[in-house]
Design an enzyme around this catalytic site. Structure first.
Site, PDB file in Angstrom:
ATOM      1  N   LYS A  32       0.825  -1.219   0.000  1.00 26.60           N
ATOM      2  CA  LYS A  32       0.000   0.000   0.000  1.00 26.60           C
ATOM      3  C   LYS A  32       0.854   1.263   0.000  1.00 26.60           C
ATOM      4  O   LYS A  32       0.681   2.139  -0.851  1.00 26.60           O
ATOM      5  CB  LYS A  32      -0.916  -0.026   1.227  1.00 26.60           C
ATOM      6  CG  LYS A  32      -1.583   1.277   1.585  1.00 26.60           C
ATOM      7  CD  LYS A  32      -2.439   1.134   2.816  1.00 26.60           C
ATOM      8  CE  LYS A  32      -1.634   0.933   4.066  1.00 26.60           C
ATOM      9  NZ  LYS A  32      -0.913   2.155   4.519  1.00 26.60           N
ATOM     10  N   THR A  33       1.768   1.360   0.964  1.00 23.41           N
ATOM     11  CA  THR A  33       2.596   2.569   1.079  1.00 23.41           C
ATOM     12  C   THR A  33       3.516   2.705  -0.129  1.00 23.41           C
ATOM     13  O   THR A  33       3.745   3.813  -0.624  1.00 23.41           O
ATOM     14  CB  THR A  33       3.422   2.518   2.377  1.00 23.41           C
ATOM     15  OG1 THR A  33       2.537   2.355   3.494  1.00 23.41           O
ATOM     16  CG2 THR A  33       4.218   3.797   2.568  1.00 23.41           C
ATOM     17  N   ASP A 222      -4.478   8.065   2.985  1.00 22.41           N
ATOM     18  CA  ASP A 222      -4.035   6.749   3.431  1.00 22.41           C
ATOM     19  C   ASP A 222      -5.005   6.219   4.488  1.00 22.41           C
ATOM     20  O   ASP A 222      -5.634   6.994   5.205  1.00 22.41           O
ATOM     21  CB  ASP A 222      -2.628   6.885   4.025  1.00 22.41           C
ATOM     22  CG  ASP A 222      -1.974   5.550   4.301  1.00 22.41           C
ATOM     23  OD1 ASP A 222      -2.397   4.545   3.691  1.00 22.41           O
ATOM     24  OD2 ASP A 222      -1.041   5.509   5.115  1.00 22.41           O
ATOM     25  N   GLU A 223      -5.135   4.895   4.576  1.00 24.80           N
ATOM     26  CA  GLU A 223      -6.001   4.253   5.578  1.00 24.80           C
ATOM     27  C   GLU A 223      -7.424   4.825   5.521  1.00 24.80           C
ATOM     28  O   GLU A 223      -8.011   5.194   6.546  1.00 24.80           O
ATOM     29  CB  GLU A 223      -5.414   4.428   6.992  1.00 24.80           C
ATOM     30  CG  GLU A 223      -3.998   3.914   7.155  1.00 24.80           C
ATOM     31  CD  GLU A 223      -3.890   2.395   7.188  1.00 24.80           C
ATOM     32  OE1 GLU A 223      -4.904   1.717   6.928  1.00 24.80           O
ATOM     33  OE2 GLU A 223      -2.788   1.891   7.452  1.00 24.80           O
ATOM     34  N   GLN A 254      -9.934  -4.159   7.153  1.00 25.02           N
ATOM     35  CA  GLN A 254      -9.134  -3.694   8.280  1.00 25.02           C
ATOM     36  C   GLN A 254      -9.784  -2.491   8.974  1.00 25.02           C
ATOM     37  O   GLN A 254      -9.103  -1.695   9.623  1.00 25.02           O
ATOM     38  CB  GLN A 254      -7.720  -3.351   7.818  1.00 25.02           C
ATOM     39  CG  GLN A 254      -6.957  -4.564   7.292  1.00 25.02           C
ATOM     40  CD  GLN A 254      -5.503  -4.267   6.989  1.00 25.02           C
ATOM     41  OE1 GLN A 254      -4.700  -4.001   7.886  1.00 25.02           O
ATOM     42  NE2 GLN A 254      -5.143  -4.309   5.711  1.00 25.02           N
ATOM     43  N   ARG A 612      -0.505  -9.821  10.579  1.00 24.43           N
ATOM     44  CA  ARG A 612       0.747  -9.178  11.020  1.00 24.43           C
ATOM     45  C   ARG A 612       1.911 -10.157  10.883  1.00 24.43           C
ATOM     46  O   ARG A 612       3.073  -9.741  10.858  1.00 24.43           O
ATOM     47  CB  ARG A 612       0.660  -8.747  12.491  1.00 24.43           C
ATOM     48  CG  ARG A 612      -0.393  -7.721  12.876  1.00 24.43           C
ATOM     49  CD  ARG A 612      -0.443  -6.536  11.979  1.00 24.43           C
ATOM     50  NE  ARG A 612      -1.429  -6.732  10.929  1.00 24.43           N
ATOM     51  CZ  ARG A 612      -1.466  -6.033   9.795  1.00 24.43           C
ATOM     52  NH1 ARG A 612      -0.553  -5.116   9.546  1.00 24.43           N
ATOM     53  NH2 ARG A 612      -2.402  -6.265   8.883  1.00 24.43           N
TER      54      ARG A 612
END
Length: 676
Positions: A32-33, A222-223, A254, A612
């Site tokens: 994503k980043t 973002d997010e 998420q 994670r």
């Protein structure tokens, strides 16, 4: 080298789609980043003015990482450092930035102070006292939570009273009114105000709205799944309707912060809110093994409200088995977890910092910490913030008080430490502005204190932040009060020295776009103010807006196992992850009001926890657990029954979930490292 050649096809498509609305559905571990930062660098490489790009996220850590990656990408392409840089901020920092630039429109001074959680709670208690409301009968924390939730839903205390029922409504409304009065008197704002006042600023002032729409032609979020109503509406107002160039990155699976006001609606309705756009799904997972992803899919596939997707592992290697342990007690469970981590360290050469123990609620950390200490396992616990320490807040109160003389809470704190002969009666007169009623000694002490604040305010412009703090520590008498004291006072002084060390990071800093540019001017035409004040402002903002994950940055260099709640782990990854307390009622949780429980959110939380893990996943639960002083018989979590049988190895107490015999049923669980 071509900027996008290292990206996969999905990522390349997202980077090159630079016009119109774009929703990037980015599953866990799908880059994503990487995609977002490449897209921003690509926009600049294509000749767009860096000052036309805005990116907002949720933590200082994420914002800093984005900036570093973009700088590195532009450097790799041989691009000279631009004379301006994209605006990359957290939502709250963006609010502070805009509110300071337009403080006059809000009836504020530029140097208004920000209440952290502790300060806000103190002010709530003051408001309750003013309204004669018993803090034992009505919990201040819950009242503050109710106010925060209502404000982020864009309710006023008038609409809150009208739209809600129950005895608590009148109490909350009374406290809310007094709370707002105190904040106005002191020229201060809380975290919620940073979003709401910014939204109102843009909504109510067309010239400001048009200015930012014209400036920020490319908005990135973002997010996006974590945005609440006020954040969504602010983004809508900032997005130029002529181009609708907004790129939102998120994952509906998420969404784990609905209790803070985050809403699934923003992800699910993106195409209706910003019509004419495109949705691109990133599905290649570069983090976890196939076995871990298969388990994650089995968890999340049961949810109904989501954007469907399936993560595809980048590697064909399935990975090791998932291990699940059933303990007799919470203590035995903790010991088993620590044993597995020592094995990973000893047998597989794992660094302790590559391992994490995740849990649903904070109280679970106590047994785990005890087990770590017993086994001499190095560990850190997230959530304990350095900047919440009393001595650190004492030093910073001098800065806040000097810049905002209306801030009674900071003035009070600074006056009271170290002691300077000003008692409670004199302090009350000072706060009431009754200076002529001070006794001779108190009047002289207060005059000396005011002169110190004047010097601090002047020095803030002339000296770097670390030099300013050093001056405060010496001239205030704080150093003299602590240096010859007890071991505890020596430790407090060491923490103050650490604060000064932290401030050196802001002594020389690259200025972000617009940092000192007057409203309406071009950043390329205006020169920067030579004052150190922008450096100090940025430091104070970062401290005020520090989140749990931002606090983890200070611990990254330590080779220690991370203990944290699942919420705090979001956005992180570890080679080895242990998830404890997988019991019905604990995880999934049945705490709180039954009407507010969301079984799908609990599944999303488990999905976040599982994803994670990169290489190895351990799960555990206990048959008996002491909760709130009572020993309870626990039922295994429904999530354990979702594990595909060919992916898991069951351990402990001789029983699998299907009542099968475990050949390791009688294994001894040691209590210290020496036993292993």
């Amino acid at each position: 080298m071509d900027l996008i050649s290292s990206l996969n096809k999905e990522q390349q498509k997202a980077v090159q789609k630079t016009s119109g609305p774009l929703l990037i559905v980015a599953g866990a571990g799908t880059g994503k980043t990487r995609t977002l930062t490449h897209r921003i660098a690509y926009l600049i490489q294509q000749g767009n003015d860096p000052s036309s790009v805005l990116a907002v996220t949720f933590t200082n850590k994420a914002a800093a990482e984005m900036r570093e990656r973009i700088e590195a990408l532009l450097s790799q392409q041989g691009d000279a450092e631009p004379n301006a840089f994209p605006m990359i901020k957290t939502f709250h920092a963006l609010g502070v930035y805009m509110m300071r630039r337009h403080a006059d429109r809000l009836g504020l001074t530029k140097y208004f102070t920000i209440l952290d959680r502790q300060d806000a709670m103190s002010m709530i208690k003051r408001a309750m006292k003013k309204r004669d409301i018993d803090t034992k009968m009505w919990e201040p924390r819950k009242i503050l939570g109710a106010i925060s939730h209502a404000k982020n839903a864009l309710e006023s205390f008038e609409s809150y009273e009208k739209n809600n029922q129950g005895p608590q409504v009148s109490i909350v409304s009374q406290v809310w009114r007094a709370y707002e009065e105190f904040k106005k008197e002191e020229g201060t704002k809380d975290f919620d105000d940073l979003l709401i006042n910014t939204y109102e600023l843009v909504r109510d002032h067309k010239d400001i709205r048009d200015y930012y729409r014209d400036r920020w032609q490319f908005i990135h979020v973002d997010e996006y799944q974590d945005t609440n109503e006020v954040q969504f509406k602010l983004l809508q107002l900032l997005t130029n309707p002529a181009t609708n160039n907004i790129c939102a990155v998120g994952d509906s699976d998420q969404t784990i912060y609905t209790w803070r006001g985050a809403t699934m609606r923003n992800m699910m309705q993106f195409d209706k809110d910003f019509p004419g756009g495109e949705t691109i799904i990133l599905s290649t997972n570069y983090r976890s093994t196939a076995n871990i992803l298969d388990f994650a899919h089995s968890i999340i596939d049961k949810n109904v409200v989501r954007i469907p997707k399936e993560l595809i592992p980048h590697s064909d290697f399935p990975g090791t088995m998932i291990h699940s342990y059933q303990a007799m007690s919470g203590g035995q469970e903790a010991n088993w977890i620590i044993k597995q981590l020592w094995k990973e360290h000893r047998d597989n050469g794992r660094k302790f910092s590559d391992m994490a123990i995740l849990y649903r609620t904070n109280f679970q950390s106590r047994l785990l910490e005890e087990a770590c200490l017993h086994a001499q396992l190095p560990y850190t616990v997230s959530g304990v913030k350095f900047f919440d320490r009393k001595e650190v807040k004492d030093v910073l109160s001098y800065v806040y008080g000097a810049l905002n003389r209306k801030s009674a809470s900071h003035i009070t704190r600074a006056i009271q430490f170290p002691k300077r002969g000003i008692g409670q009666v004199s302090l009350g007169r000072i706060l009431a502005g009754q200076f002529d009623q001070l006794s001779g000694k108190a009047a002289a002490s207060y005059q000396t204190f005011v002169q110190l604040l004047d010097r601090i305010e002047e020095t803030a412009h002339e000296k770097a932040p670390s030099e300013l703090l050093t001056m405060i520590v010496h001239e205030s008498g704080i150093r003299a009060a602590l240096i010859k004291g007890s071991a505890d006072e020596q430790e407090r002084l060491a923490n103050i020295q650490e604060l000064v060390s932290y401030a050196t990071k802001y002594d020389v800093i690259k200025k972000e776009l617009d940092e000192d540019v007057p409203f309406g001017d071009s950043p390329t035409q205006s020169g920067y103010d030579a004052s150190y004040m922008p450096n100090l402002e940025r430091m104070l903002e970062h401290i005020s807006l520090m989140s749990e994950q931002d606090g983890l940055r200070d611990k990254e260099s330590q080779d220690a196992v991370r203990l944290m709640t699942i919420h705090a782990s979001k956005g992180l990854e570890f080679e080895v992850v242990c998830i404890g307390g997988l019991e019905q009622g604990l995880f999934p949780s049945d705490m709180g009001n039954a009407a507010d429980r969301d079984s799908e959110e609990e599944r999303r939380l488990m999905y976040v926890a599982v994803t994670r893990a990169k290489e190895q996943l351990y799960l555990s639960h206990a048959r008996m657990r002491t909760i709130f002083g009572q020993q309870n018989f626990q039922v295994p979590s429904e999530f354990l029954s979702d594990i595909p049988e060919d992916l898991v190895k069951w351990h402990g107490m001789g029983m699998t979930l299907d009542s099968g015999i475990d050949e390791e049923a009688d294994e001894d669980v040691p209590t210290t490292y020496l036993d292993w």
